[in-house]
Design a protein around this motif. Structure first.
Motif, PDB file in Angstrom:
ATOM      1  N   VAL A   1       0.685   5.892  -0.643  1.00  0.00           N
ATOM      2  CA  VAL A   1      -0.110   7.119  -0.675  1.00  0.00           C
ATOM      3  C   VAL A   1       0.334   7.929  -1.886  1.00  0.00           C
ATOM      4  O   VAL A   1       1.534   8.078  -2.139  1.00  0.00           O
ATOM      5  CB  VAL A   1       0.088   7.938   0.616  1.00  0.00           C
ATOM      6  CG1 VAL A   1      -0.606   9.290   0.506  1.00  0.00           C
ATOM      7  CG2 VAL A   1      -0.432   7.167   1.818  1.00  0.00           C
TER       8      VAL A   1
ATOM      9  N   GLU B   1       0.833  -1.204   0.000  1.00  0.00           N
ATOM     10  CA  GLU B   1       0.000   0.000   0.000  1.00  0.00           C
ATOM     11  C   GLU B   1       0.869   1.257   0.000  1.00  0.00           C
ATOM     12  O   GLU B   1       1.924   1.297   0.633  1.00  0.00           O
ATOM     13  CB  GLU B   1      -0.933   0.015   1.215  1.00  0.00           C
ATOM     14  CG  GLU B   1      -2.015  -1.047   1.152  1.00  0.00           C
ATOM     15  CD  GLU B   1      -3.058  -0.874   2.243  1.00  0.00           C
ATOM     16  OE1 GLU B   1      -3.125   0.227   2.841  1.00  0.00           O
ATOM     17  OE2 GLU B   1      -3.804  -1.839   2.498  1.00  0.00           O
TER      18      GLU B   1
ATOM     19  N   ASP C   1       0.309  11.550  -3.952  1.00  0.00           N
ATOM     20  CA  ASP C   1       0.106  12.993  -3.822  1.00  0.00           C
ATOM     21  C   ASP C   1      -0.490  13.600  -5.085  1.00  0.00           C
ATOM     22  O   ASP C   1      -1.017  14.716  -5.060  1.00  0.00           O
ATOM     23  CB  ASP C   1       1.443  13.675  -3.515  1.00  0.00           C
ATOM     24  CG  ASP C   1       1.994  13.256  -2.163  1.00  0.00           C
ATOM     25  OD1 ASP C   1       1.175  13.019  -1.253  1.00  0.00           O
ATOM     26  OD2 ASP C   1       3.227  13.144  -2.019  1.00  0.00           O
TER      27      ASP C   1
END
Length: 350
Positions: free
Chosen positions: A336, A334, A338
């Protein structure tokens, strides 16, 4: 000793003109003066802490008292000498791998030049087919007009085959020839990607000032001297498309390895949207914009290696790797994002 010789070479390199005659003599006299009235230098030279009577490499400190100098050298060596030594060894290993990769590329390019310069088997097949009526039965050689080069060409034949079967033999060779050329292009693209990765590792290593972080980086990237040499193509699924290397993660842990350790900020990162699947990376080529056709092909692979494989169309995230983060504590695989763009593609595998 070698330090004095290195110092002389260093000073010669810094001179605006080649050191010959009087210039060399002046340098030698300068060194003799330094040795007769010694100043003790602690410096970094070839990634190692060095104690010398000449200002070799990057000078950290200098002393006129030998006892004070030795004490300082001992302290400095224990404090930063170990990291310098390990950094030096890591650089040596990387440079060795880079040299090996560059040698392979040189040989591969030379082979391509040789293949491109030869008369193609497909062309010979065409020449034979255009002149079947001129080829005697059971001939071992025949001279025919080469309409590709506007001159005669001597062609070797199998006497137990008909002229048409001989042409078919050359067509089969041509197919293998194309496979070989395609494989060469693929291997060249892969090795160029590996070379770029090694250069990036070299820059990263040279910037480390913490021994702990250096060792962690070397271990995580299999860059230790005694570690097995694993290239990206051994670690991940891969393909080459229009000269660009595309790497594909195999599972969650492998995805993390690909994204965190083998993808760099200018590489393109892809992933099927809102479902689990492989991380896909297009390796960036310096000075080139990745074509849309390459992005589409990589997106098809990202869709195929995901839970959306059976769908007619799949949304795939595309973003430069610099916009992909892995905060501490996230589960394997996993990340993240931007910033992201989305393309719609039909899933298609390798």
């Amino acid at each position: 000793g070698k330090e004095v010789n290195a110092y002389l070479e260093q000073q010669s390199a810094l001179s605006s003109q080649p050191s010959v005659g009087l210039e060399k003599w002046t340098l030698i006299q300068d060194v003799l003066q330094k040795l007769e009235q010694p100043t003790y230098y602690i410096s970094t030279w070839q990634y190692q802490i060095t104690f010398s009577l000449v200002p070799l490499g990057e000078v950290i400190r200098s002393h006129t008292d030998p006892i004070e100098a030795l004490n300082d050298f001992y302290t400095t060596y224990n404090r930063i000498g170990v990291i310098s030594k390990e950094k030096s060894e890591a650089v040596r290993v990387l440079q060795k791998r880079m040299q090996r990769t560059e040698n392979y590329l040189e040989e591969a390019f030379q082979k391509l030049v040789t293949v491109d310069g030869d008369v193609k088997n497909e062309e010979i097949g065409h020449i034979l087919m255009a002149n079947l009526h001129q080829i005697p039965e059971r001939a071992e050689r025949v001279t025919l007009f080469d309409f590709y080069r506007d001159r005669d060409i001597d062609i070797k034949l199998k006497s137990d085959l008909s002229p048409q079967r001989n042409a078919e033999t050359y067509y089969r060779k041509a197919k293998n020839e194309r496979i070989e050329i395609d494989k060469l292009h693929e291997n060249i693209a892969l090795r160029e990607g590996e070379l770029e990765d090694l250069k990036n590792h070299l820059q990263e290593i040279e910037a480390f000032e913490s021994l702990k972080l250096l060792r962690k980086y070397l271990k995580n990237n299999s860059l230790l001297a005694d570690a097995p040499i694993l290239s990206p193509t051994q670690l991940f699924k891969h393909t080459e498309f229009e000269g660009y290397v595309i790497l594909i993660g195999k599972n969650a842990k492998n995805n993390d390895l690909l994204t965190k350790k083998y993808a760099y900020k200018e590489d393109l990162w892809l992933h099927a949207r809102d479902v689990s699947g492989s991380h896909v990376v297009i390796k960036y080529k310096a000075g080139r914009k990745i074509p849309n056709s390459v992005i589409e092909r990589a997106a098809q692979l990202a869709a195929w290696y995901s839970k959306r494989r059976t769908e007619t169309l799949c949304p795939v995230i595309v973003t430069p790797k610099k916009f992909v983060r892995k905060p501490k504590g996230l589960p394997e695989g996993e990340v993240v994002l931007d910033k992201e763009d989305v393309v719609m593609v039909e899933p298609r595998g390798l």
